[in-house]
Design an enzyme around this catalytic site. Structure first.
Site, mmCIF file in Angstrom:
data_model
loop_
_atom_site.group_PDB
_atom_site.id
_atom_site.type_symbol
_atom_site.label_atom_id
_atom_site.label_comp_id
_atom_site.label_asym_id
_atom_site.label_seq_id
_atom_site.Cartn_x
_atom_site.Cartn_y
_atom_site.Cartn_z
ATOM 1 C CE LYS A 48 -59.203 -59.019 60.952
ATOM 2 N NZ LYS A 48 -60.517 -59.237 61.593
ATOM 3 N NE ARG A 96 -67.378 -61.601 64.839
ATOM 4 C CZ ARG A 96 -66.522 -60.865 64.140
ATOM 5 N NH1 ARG A 96 -66.709 -60.685 62.839
ATOM 6 N NH2 ARG A 96 -65.483 -60.310 64.709
ATOM 7 C CE1 TYR A 124 -64.352 -68.129 28.631
ATOM 8 C CE2 TYR A 124 -63.685 -67.043 30.667
ATOM 9 C CZ TYR A 124 -63.441 -67.955 29.657
ATOM 10 O OH TYR A 124 -62.282 -68.687 29.669
ATOM 11 C CG MET A 148 -58.683 -68.148 37.141
ATOM 12 S SD MET A 148 -58.435 -69.922 37.055
ATOM 13 C CE MET A 148 -60.047 -70.519 37.534
#
Length: 388
Positions: A44, A143, A278, A326
């Site tokens: 998956k 679940r 940053y 990013m």
């Protein structure tokens, strides 16, 4: 020259090298842990970020008799890629899903409740062929899966009626552990006992499943009583320990399959007191050199590992200096001067002293599953030993 060979020889911003020989060896090791059961290699989420089709083929070559996906769309991709001689199961369905396509592709589909049973039987009528159905029991994970008691009795009864009508074949009964990565957790024995009860009820009513299964990666490795007819191995297939507290991949006879690296985009001298990235959360303590690694959170590098993520450059561990952005982050090279283009290894098996996915998981406060799965599509997958 194949596409993979071309990628391996071309200069790249970054690459995720996938060792298919290691994956095959992992599958063989996991089969040895559960010799009486068949093995489902779970592929998956693009094989946990490793590449679903290539990894699925390698797993089948190593003896996996089943493949598992979450969504039916993932399973249909495998069939379209020519993986026809292996059983494929998919379990995450929502109303209106591609039931008929799944039936026509000969997939095993999971059913947890009446709405799903109604939809799959209607699709079988339209397809003119029975659906392969595996009934899922909620034994305590909370679940997916059908609740024990009256709900399970009703689902089994209606599924058997649909089987009598020729609309489905009940091929499996299954469930999933909540805490198998914590050996000795009381929920393991409780879930196992309840699973046996729910299977016994279904079989007493006439169900004749081909497979009964509850074992995931950690249970395959540490709970032999849970193996039944089939074990489902996800993260362990890719050489990552499902329970780091109990052992490293090597302790379980596994080898990590993915190595993530990048080419330094820039190396430069800066003075002491220089802010980095940053927010200036890192200030150089003295004159030094900085290396720019062209990977960021858009590529799946966790921003939560800012100031902590480890990287091997020039044979030494470095640490992310300041915030991960990013597309890039910085490492303090401490005055070393590698050339631009030098390799920065974020994680791999650890053979060369490089960090592992588990090291990044610790730095980010998460699990190694997430580290490999989140590596994005901007990072090419380069396959080693793909033809073996």
């Amino acid at each position: 020259m194949t596409e993979t060979a071309a990628l391996r020889t071309a200069p790249l911003r970054a690459r995720a090298e996938i060792d298919l020989a290691a994956l095959r060896a992992n599958v063989r090791t996991l089969r040895a842990h559960a010799p009486g059961a068949a093995l489902m290699a779970v592929v998956k989420s693009d094989a946990y970020g490793h590449g679903a089709v290539r990894c699925a083929r390698a797993a089948v070559e190593a003896g996996a008799g089943w493949l598992g996906t979450a969504t039916p769309e993932e399973a249909l991709v495998l069939r379209a890629a020519g993986l026809d001689d292996v059983r494929i199961m998919c379990w995450l369905w929502t109303p209106g899903g591609p039931w008929r396509e799944a039936i026509e592709a000969d997939l095993d589909v999971s059913v947890s409740g009446m709405w799903a049973l109604r939809e799959v039987t209607e699709a079988a009528r339209q397809a003119g062929a029975p659906a392969r159905v595996q009934l899922k029991a909620d034994t305590g994970l909370g679940r997916g899966g059908c609740q024990p008691g009256g709900d399970w009795a009703g689902l089994v009864r209606e599924a058997l009626r649909a089987e009598t009508d020729g609309l489905i074949r009940i091929t499996g009964l299954w469930s999933h552990f909540a805490c198998a990565d914590e050996p000795g957790h009381p929920s393991i024995a409780a879930q196992l006992a309840l699973f046996r009860e729910m299977v016994a009820h279904a079989e007493a009513q006439g169900a004749r499943p081909e497979v009964r299964h509850i074992a995931n990666s950690p249970a395959t490795l540490t709970v032999p009583d849970s193996h039944f007819d089939l074990v489902r191995t996800g993260i362990a297939t890719y050489g990552i320990s499902p329970s780091p507290e109990l052992g490293s991949p090597a302790d379980f006879g596994l080898r990590p399959v993915m190595t993530l690296s990048a080419s330094l985009a820039l190396v430069k001298h800066v003075p002491g007191g220089h802010g980095v990235s940053y927010g200036h959360h890192y200030i150089t303590p003295g004159e030094t050199t900085l290396g720019l690694v062209p990977l960021g959170y858009a590529d799946g590098i966790p921003r939560h590992a800012s100031g902590a993520g480890p990287v091997l450059v020039g044979g030494k561990w470095r640490t992310v200096a300041g915030r991960i952005a990013m597309d890039q982050f910085v490492v303090d090279l401490g005055g070393d001067e590698p050339e631009p283009g030098a390799e920065a290894v974020l994680f791999g098996p650890g053979d060369r002293g490089e960090p592992t996915a588990e090291d990044w998981a610790q730095a980010a406060g998460t699990i190694a599953y997430e580290i490999v799965t989140r590596i994005g599509t901007r990072v090419p997958r380069v396959y080693r030993d793909a033809a073996v």
